[in-house]
Motif scaffolding. Structure first.
Motif, PDB file in Angstrom:
ATOM      1  N   GLY A   1       0.811  -1.206   0.000  1.00 31.23           N
ATOM      2  CA  GLY A   1       0.000   0.000   0.000  1.00 31.23           C
ATOM      3  C   GLY A   1       0.845   1.256   0.000  1.00 31.23           C
ATOM      4  N   MET A   2       1.874   1.274   0.820  1.00 34.38           N
ATOM      5  CA  MET A   2       2.748   2.456   0.878  1.00 34.38           C
ATOM      6  C   MET A   2       3.513   2.659  -0.423  1.00 34.38           C
ATOM      7  SD  MET A   2       2.214   4.033   3.683  1.00 34.38           S
ATOM      8  CE  MET A   2       3.602   5.168   3.653  1.00 34.38           C
ATOM      9  N   LYS A   3       3.854   1.589  -1.081  1.00 33.07           N
ATOM     10  CA  LYS A   3       4.617   1.685  -2.334  1.00 33.07           C
ATOM     11  C   LYS A   3       3.705   2.005  -3.532  1.00 33.07           C
ATOM     12  CE  LYS A   3       8.279   0.856  -5.007  1.00 33.07           C
ATOM     13  NZ  LYS A   3       9.175   1.944  -5.265  1.00 33.07           N
ATOM     14  N   LEU A   4       2.521   1.414  -3.576  1.00 34.67           N
ATOM     15  CA  LEU A   4       1.690   1.508  -4.775  1.00 34.67           C
ATOM     16  C   LEU A   4       0.575   2.553  -4.710  1.00 34.67           C
ATOM     17  CD1 LEU A   4       1.276  -2.306  -5.534  1.00 34.67           C
ATOM     18  CD2 LEU A   4       2.882  -0.684  -6.583  1.00 34.67           C
ATOM     19  N   SER A   5       0.173   2.954  -3.513  1.00 39.66           N
ATOM     20  CA  SER A   5      -0.933   3.901  -3.413  1.00 39.66           C
ATOM     21  C   SER A   5      -0.557   5.249  -4.013  1.00 39.66           C
ATOM     22  CB  SER A   5      -1.318   4.104  -1.944  1.00 39.66           C
ATOM     23  OG  SER A   5      -2.330   5.092  -1.843  1.00 39.66           O
ATOM     24  N   ASP A   6      -1.520   5.850  -4.699  1.00 42.78           N
ATOM     25  CA  ASP A   6      -1.280   7.180  -5.254  1.00 42.78           C
ATOM     26  C   ASP A   6      -1.446   8.267  -4.192  1.00 42.78           C
ATOM     27  OD1 ASP A   6      -4.080   7.469  -5.012  1.00 42.78           O
ATOM     28  OD2 ASP A   6      -4.431   7.201  -7.149  1.00 42.78           O
ATOM     29  N   GLY A   7      -2.002   7.916  -3.037  1.00 39.75           N
ATOM     30  CA  GLY A   7      -2.158   8.891  -1.966  1.00 39.75           C
ATOM     31  C   GLY A   7      -3.115  10.026  -2.299  1.00 39.75           C
ATOM     32  N   ASN A   8      -3.911   9.861  -3.329  1.00 39.58           N
ATOM     33  CA  ASN A   8      -4.829  10.906  -3.775  1.00 39.58           C
ATOM     34  C   ASN A   8      -6.116  10.835  -2.953  1.00 39.58           C
ATOM     35  OD1 ASN A   8      -6.668  12.546  -5.123  1.00 39.58           O
ATOM     36  ND2 ASN A   8      -5.854  12.031  -7.133  1.00 39.58           N
ATOM     37  N   LEU A   9      -6.252  11.725  -1.995  1.00 43.03           N
ATOM     38  CA  LEU A   9      -7.413  11.708  -1.110  1.00 43.03           C
ATOM     39  C   LEU A   9      -8.685  12.190  -1.803  1.00 43.03           C
ATOM     40  CD1 LEU A   9      -5.823  13.082   2.193  1.00 43.03           C
ATOM     41  CD2 LEU A   9      -6.024  10.716   1.417  1.00 43.03           C
ATOM     42  N   ASP A  10      -8.551  12.995  -2.835  1.00 46.79           N
ATOM     43  CA  ASP A  10      -9.717  13.529  -3.542  1.00 46.79           C
ATOM     44  C   ASP A  10     -10.280  12.566  -4.583  1.00 46.79           C
ATOM     45  OD1 ASP A  10      -9.713  15.968  -2.138  1.00 46.79           O
ATOM     46  OD2 ASP A  10      -8.138  16.744  -3.465  1.00 46.79           O
ATOM     47  N   HIS A  11      -9.388  11.801  -5.207  1.00 44.87           N
ATOM     48  CA  HIS A  11      -9.834  10.894  -6.273  1.00 44.87           C
ATOM     49  C   HIS A  11      -8.896   9.684  -6.333  1.00 44.87           C
ATOM     50  CE1 HIS A  11     -12.105   9.825  -9.791  1.00 44.87           C
ATOM     51  NE2 HIS A  11     -11.028   9.776 -10.540  1.00 44.87           N
ATOM     52  N   PRO A  12      -8.985   8.783  -5.340  1.00 44.02           N
ATOM     53  CA  PRO A  12      -8.068   7.642  -5.304  1.00 44.02           C
ATOM     54  C   PRO A  12      -8.271   6.707  -6.495  1.00 44.02           C
ATOM     55  CG  PRO A  12      -9.713   7.472  -3.549  1.00 44.02           C
ATOM     56  CD  PRO A  12      -9.942   8.778  -4.231  1.00 44.02           C
ATOM     57  N   MET A  13      -7.151   6.326  -7.106  1.00 41.75           N
ATOM     58  CA  MET A  13      -7.212   5.482  -8.300  1.00 41.75           C
ATOM     59  C   MET A  13      -6.334   4.237  -8.218  1.00 41.75           C
ATOM     60  SD  MET A  13      -9.324   7.069 -10.287  1.00 41.75           S
ATOM     61  CE  MET A  13      -9.041   6.247 -11.835  1.00 41.75           C
ATOM     62  N   SER A  14      -5.620   4.052  -7.139  1.00 42.80           N
ATOM     63  CA  SER A  14      -4.619   2.981  -7.084  1.00 42.80           C
ATOM     64  C   SER A  14      -5.079   1.716  -6.375  1.00 42.80           C
ATOM     65  CB  SER A  14      -3.346   3.505  -6.420  1.00 42.80           C
ATOM     66  OG  SER A  14      -3.634   4.073  -5.161  1.00 42.80           O
ATOM     67  N   ARG A  15      -6.272   1.718  -5.856  1.00 45.98           N
ATOM     68  CA  ARG A  15      -6.765   0.575  -5.084  1.00 45.98           C
ATOM     69  C   ARG A  15      -6.668  -0.737  -5.863  1.00 45.98           C
ATOM     70  NH1 ARG A  15     -12.226   1.959  -2.601  1.00 45.98           N
ATOM     71  NH2 ARG A  15     -12.145   3.136  -4.509  1.00 45.98           N
ATOM     72  N   GLY A  16      -7.068  -0.731  -7.116  1.00 43.81           N
ATOM     73  CA  GLY A  16      -7.029  -1.951  -7.927  1.00 43.81           C
ATOM     74  C   GLY A  16      -5.637  -2.520  -8.049  1.00 43.81           C
ATOM     75  N   ASN A  17      -4.633  -1.656  -8.235  1.00 44.97           N
ATOM     76  CA  ASN A  17      -3.242  -2.119  -8.319  1.00 44.97           C
ATOM     77  C   ASN A  17      -2.801  -2.763  -7.009  1.00 44.97           C
ATOM     78  OD1 ASN A  17      -2.951  -1.211 -10.944  1.00 44.97           O
ATOM     79  ND2 ASN A  17      -2.064   0.741 -10.329  1.00 44.97           N
ATOM     80  N   CYS A  18      -3.207  -2.159  -5.900  1.00 42.74           N
ATOM     81  CA  CYS A  18      -2.848  -2.725  -4.594  1.00 42.74           C
ATOM     82  C   CYS A  18      -3.501  -4.088  -4.386  1.00 42.74           C
ATOM     83  CB  CYS A  18      -3.258  -1.768  -3.477  1.00 42.74           C
ATOM     84  SG  CYS A  18      -2.248  -0.278  -3.387  1.00 42.74           S
ATOM     85  N   TYR A  19      -4.776  -4.200  -4.746  1.00 39.87           N
ATOM     86  CA  TYR A  19      -5.479  -5.476  -4.573  1.00 39.87           C
ATOM     87  C   TYR A  19      -4.865  -6.561  -5.458  1.00 39.87           C
ATOM     88  CZ  TYR A  19      -9.253  -2.770  -2.322  1.00 39.87           C
ATOM     89  OH  TYR A  19      -9.994  -1.957  -1.516  1.00 39.87           O
ATOM     90  N   THR A  20      -4.535  -6.204  -6.687  1.00 37.37           N
ATOM     91  CA  THR A  20      -3.923  -7.168  -7.600  1.00 37.37           C
ATOM     92  C   THR A  20      -2.576  -7.643  -7.059  1.00 37.37           C
ATOM     93  OG1 THR A  20      -5.056  -6.224  -9.509  1.00 37.37           O
ATOM     94  CG2 THR A  20      -3.057  -7.505  -9.954  1.00 37.37           C
ATOM     95  N   MET A  21      -1.784  -6.717  -6.533  1.00 37.72           N
ATOM     96  CA  MET A  21      -0.489  -7.081  -5.954  1.00 37.72           C
ATOM     97  C   MET A  21      -0.684  -8.005  -4.755  1.00 37.72           C
ATOM     98  SD  MET A  21       2.779  -7.091  -5.957  1.00 37.72           S
ATOM     99  CE  MET A  21       3.142  -5.884  -7.228  1.00 37.72           C
ATOM    100  N   MET A  22      -1.673  -7.704  -3.910  1.00 35.99           N
ATOM    101  CA  MET A  22      -1.909  -8.561  -2.744  1.00 35.99           C
ATOM    102  C   MET A  22      -2.347  -9.953  -3.156  1.00 35.99           C
ATOM    103  SD  MET A  22      -0.824  -7.332  -0.052  1.00 35.99           S
ATOM    104  CE  MET A  22      -1.351  -8.704   0.963  1.00 35.99           C
ATOM    105  N   GLN A  23      -3.176 -10.060  -4.170  1.00 32.66           N
ATOM    106  CA  GLN A  23      -3.584 -11.381  -4.654  1.00 32.66           C
ATOM    107  C   GLN A  23      -2.363 -12.184  -5.099  1.00 32.66           C
ATOM    108  OE1 GLN A  23      -6.486 -10.437  -7.657  1.00 32.66           O
ATOM    109  NE2 GLN A  23      -8.006  -9.807  -6.156  1.00 32.66           N
ATOM    110  N   LEU A  24      -1.464 -11.540  -5.815  1.00 29.56           N
ATOM    111  CA  LEU A  24      -0.234 -12.192  -6.279  1.00 29.56           C
ATOM    112  C   LEU A  24       0.625 -12.627  -5.092  1.00 29.56           C
ATOM    113  CD1 LEU A  24       1.725 -12.862  -8.670  1.00 29.56           C
ATOM    114  CD2 LEU A  24       2.629 -10.542  -8.350  1.00 29.56           C
ATOM    115  N   MET A  25       0.818 -11.720  -4.143  1.00 30.12           N
ATOM    116  CA  MET A  25       1.706 -12.027  -3.019  1.00 30.12           C
ATOM    117  C   MET A  25       1.085 -13.067  -2.079  1.00 30.12           C
ATOM    118  SD  MET A  25       3.713  -8.455  -2.203  1.00 30.12           S
ATOM    119  CE  MET A  25       2.296  -7.607  -1.547  1.00 30.12           C
TER     120      MET A  25
END
Length: 135
Positions: free
Chosen positions: A64-88
């Motif tokens: 999450g710390m590495k992949l999150s875009d940190g965009n509080l107004d319009h977060p877009m990185s959640r899918g990338n984080c979930y995909t990475m977690m599924q892999l790991m």
């Protein structure tokens, strides 16, 4: 000292599984070790309930710390984080047969699947490989 050695040393100093893994990636996350140590405190011992392994929880924190875009107004990185977690998580399950602390320790069966030290080492290896591309 490589990250696996650092995580092992932190564990031997009394860091829980989550703290040992997460703190060994402070440089990757760009975070202060004290902040990460505190953030990871309650995730050890399967969140204190022998639920999800602390080393697995640390993988989620680091990803999450590495992949999150940190965009509080319009977060877009959640899918990338979930995909990475599924892999790991898939990689961790393949190595250990479970992500549940109680099962990994063999509490109910008397047959541990993996030691805490082994789980810590596996989580570091998986993060290095999947998140950072380090073999």
């Amino acid at each position: 000292m490589d990250r696996k050695e650092l995580a092992k040393m932190l564990s031997s100093r009394g860091f829980n599984c989550c703290q040992a893994v997460a703190c060994s990636f402070c440089n990757v996350m760009g975070e202060d070790p004290i902040h990460v140590f505190k953030m990871a405190e309650a995730f050890g011992h399967g969140m204190g309930t022998m639920g999800t392994c602390g080393a697995v929880s640390a993988m989620a924190m680091v990803a999450g710390m590495k992949l999150s875009d940190g965009n509080l107004d319009h977060p877009m990185s959640r899918g990338n984080c979930y995909t990475m977690m599924q892999l790991m998580i898939g990689a961790f399950l393949e190595k250990n047969g479970s992500i549940v602390c109680r099962e990994l320790k063999g509490v109910d069966t008397g047959k541990p699947l993996r030691s805490c030290e082994g789980c810590i080492q596996d989580a570091v290896e998986i993060l290095d490989k999947c998140l950072l591309g380090i073999e």
